[in-house]
Design a protein around this motif. Structure first.
Motif, short mmCIF file in Angstrom:
data_model
loop_
_atom_site.label_atom_id
_atom_site.label_comp_id
_atom_site.label_asym_id
_atom_site.label_seq_id
_atom_site.Cartn_x
_atom_site.Cartn_y
_atom_site.Cartn_z
N ALA A 140 0.82 -1.22 0.00
CA ALA A 140 0.00 0.00 0.00
C ALA A 140 0.86 1.27 0.00
O ALA A 140 0.49 2.28 -0.62
CB ALA A 140 -0.93 -0.01 1.22
N ASP A 141 2.01 1.20 0.68
CA ASP A 141 2.84 2.39 0.79
C ASP A 141 4.33 2.01 0.78
O ASP A 141 4.96 1.86 1.83
CB ASP A 141 2.50 3.13 2.10
CG ASP A 141 3.30 4.42 2.23
OD1 ASP A 141 4.01 4.78 1.27
OD2 ASP A 141 3.20 5.07 3.29
N PRO A 142 4.91 1.87 -0.44
CA PRO A 142 6.31 1.43 -0.53
C PRO A 142 7.29 2.34 0.22
O PRO A 142 8.41 1.91 0.53
CB PRO A 142 6.58 1.46 -2.04
CG PRO A 142 5.25 1.31 -2.68
CD PRO A 142 4.29 2.01 -1.77
N ALA A 143 6.88 3.54 0.57
CA ALA A 143 7.78 4.42 1.33
C ALA A 143 8.11 3.82 2.69
O ALA A 143 9.10 4.21 3.33
CB ALA A 143 7.14 5.79 1.49
N LEU A 144 7.30 2.86 3.14
CA LEU A 144 7.55 2.22 4.45
C LEU A 144 8.69 1.19 4.38
O LEU A 144 9.10 0.65 5.40
CB LEU A 144 6.28 1.50 4.93
CG LEU A 144 5.08 2.40 5.25
CD1 LEU A 144 3.86 1.55 5.58
CD2 LEU A 144 5.42 3.31 6.45
N ILE A 145 9.16 0.92 3.18
CA ILE A 145 10.18 -0.12 3.01
C ILE A 145 11.46 0.22 3.78
O ILE A 145 11.93 1.35 3.75
CB ILE A 145 10.49 -0.32 1.50
CG1 ILE A 145 9.39 -1.19 0.87
CG2 ILE A 145 11.86 -0.93 1.27
CD1 ILE A 145 9.54 -1.41 -0.61
N ARG A 146 11.95 -0.80 4.50
CA ARG A 146 13.25 -0.71 5.19
C ARG A 146 14.02 -1.97 4.84
O ARG A 146 13.43 -3.04 4.74
CB ARG A 146 13.07 -0.67 6.72
CG ARG A 146 12.32 0.52 7.25
CD ARG A 146 13.22 1.76 7.34
NE ARG A 146 12.43 2.91 7.72
CZ ARG A 146 11.75 3.68 6.89
NH1 ARG A 146 11.75 3.41 5.59
NH2 ARG A 146 11.04 4.70 7.30
N ARG A 147 15.31 -1.86 4.67
CA ARG A 147 16.12 -3.07 4.50
C ARG A 147 17.45 -2.85 5.19
O ARG A 147 18.19 -1.94 4.83
CB ARG A 147 16.33 -3.39 3.01
CG ARG A 147 17.28 -4.57 2.80
CD ARG A 147 17.20 -5.15 1.41
NE ARG A 147 17.68 -4.29 0.35
CZ ARG A 147 18.96 -4.10 0.04
NH1 ARG A 147 19.92 -4.68 0.77
NH2 ARG A 147 19.31 -3.33 -0.96
#
Ligand code: NAD
Length: 351
Positions: A111-118
């Motif tokens: 829904a919100d790829p800005a939340l991606i962390r790696r």
């Protein structure tokens, strides 16, 4: 991204692991390709020297949310220094999504790829010459049959190892479908309204290699054609990483999810008609800010590379290439009737 490219270069993985201090890894391994490509045997000494290795292979072609959730669940049971993918675009996209959603629910990432962390390393080792996913910051995910393309800088692997020796076990049909994907990605990247001078260089180099080697890698594969197609696919990935793909890809996803047509073939079925369509563009319907002349120059460049005098000749070139690769060119051969075109149109990925 560090790129390690060339036949036999899988053996560089030992040094890569040492360089990144990788002592544990979550391995997303294609259920067929991991063994048949020889990767399993070649990686055995390295993997047995690590502290922890978990292998995930419970998936089928085209990444879906069920497979990624299963992988996330398994990965959550331990801590890892790296996620490593060995397989085609499916394995690589699953690995990308797992590595980037370890601490965030997948539904939220979609829904919100800005939340991606790696926070851990991501390494991609392709066993098909097609998607170039090892060089893009995208991941494809099917949720209830609907295709999502998730984009984020952290989806780009830290390292990719493109070893064409891993292609020896690719069946002719898979070589055809995946090779067509690479060919179409380069063409779509060239006429994309988001193309740049840099993406065009990648796309032109990728297209040149695809045109010269696709039929050969399907019907008479040898080390040279395998290496050329591995590079063609990788370059096509670098090109779309900048320009994105266009209409043929957008139309293809429902062909894959609704009618089971392999990804690259589904894309290739409309590339000839799309070329004719784009060649007929006018001031009134041109959305490229560089104008009609720019589009016309690009189409001429593509025609020149295909040695075609007209868009119709180029469309015929695609039909002949599909046939030479053992693929039908007619939608009805895949169970798509005229009535179902509305379904395909309704499910076209507008983005
Ligand atoms: P795939 O990964 O689904 O593999 C296709 C088949 O080939 C599978 O059955 C697999 O087991 C087999 N296979 C793979 N390598 C083999 C080998 N060396 N030997 C024997 N069998 C082998 O196919 P693909 O075309 O590589 O990937 C398609 C997926 O990638 C699609 O879902 C597509 O949407 C996605 N994709 C992603 C990007 C991106 O940038 N993320 C770009 C293009 C496509």
């Amino acid at each position: 991204m560090t790129e390690v490219i060339g036949p036999g270069r899988l053996s560089d993985l030992k040094d890569i692991f040492e360089g990144l201090s990788i002592r544990s890894c979550f391995l997303v391994a294609d259920p067929t390709a991991y063994t048949s490509s020889g990767a399993s045997e070649r990686l055995q000494p390295l993997l047995t020297s690590l502290d922890t290795v978990t292998v995930f292979s419970d998936f089928a072609p085209n990444p879906d949310d069920t497979s990624v959730e299963k992988a996330r669940h398994l990965a959550a049971q331990s801590a890892y220094d790296a996620v490593v993918a060995v397989g085609g675009g499916t394995a690589i996209d699953i690995a990308k999504l797992v590595s980037c959603s370890l601490n965030t629910p997948l539904t939220q990432v979609v829904a919100d790829p800005a939340l991606i962390r790696r926070d851990i390393a991501l390494i991609a080792i392709p066993t098909t010459a097609g998607t170039g996913s090892e060089s893009t910051h995208f991941a494809v995910l099917y949720v209830a049959g609907v295709k999502h393309s998730i984009a984020h800088d952290r989806l780009l692997p830290d390292v990719c190892v493109v070893d064409s020796d891993l292609l020896k076990s690719v069946p002719a049909s898979v070589a055809a479908h995946t090779g067509l994907d690479a060919l179409c990605q380069s063409i779509e990247s060239l006429w994309s309204i988001h193309s740049t001078d840099v993406s065009r260089e990648f796309a032109l180099d990728g297209l040149r290699l695809s045109i010269a080697n696709l039929e050969k890698v399907v019907n008479h594969p040898d080390p040279t054609s395998r290496d050329a197609m591995a590079r063609a696919a990788h370059l096509s990935g670098k090109a779309i990483n900048i320009s994105k793909t266009t209409a043929s890809h957008a139309i293809s996803y429902a062909m894959t999810s609704e009618f089971g047509i392999p990804h690259g073939l589904a894309v290739a079925l409309t590339i000839g008609p799309m070329l004719r369509w784009n060649a007929a563009i006018t001031q009134a319907d041109c959305v490229d800010p560089r104008g009609v002349e720019h589009v016309a120059r690009t189409i001429d460049q593509i025609l020149g590379m295909l040695d075609a005098d007209t868009p119709q000749d180029a469309a015929l070139w695609f039909d002949n290439t599909l046939s030479a690769a053992g693929c039908s060119t007619r939608l009805r051969a895949f169970g798509i009737s005229r009535d179902q075109l509305t379904l395909l149109a309704a499910n076209t990925n507008v983005d």
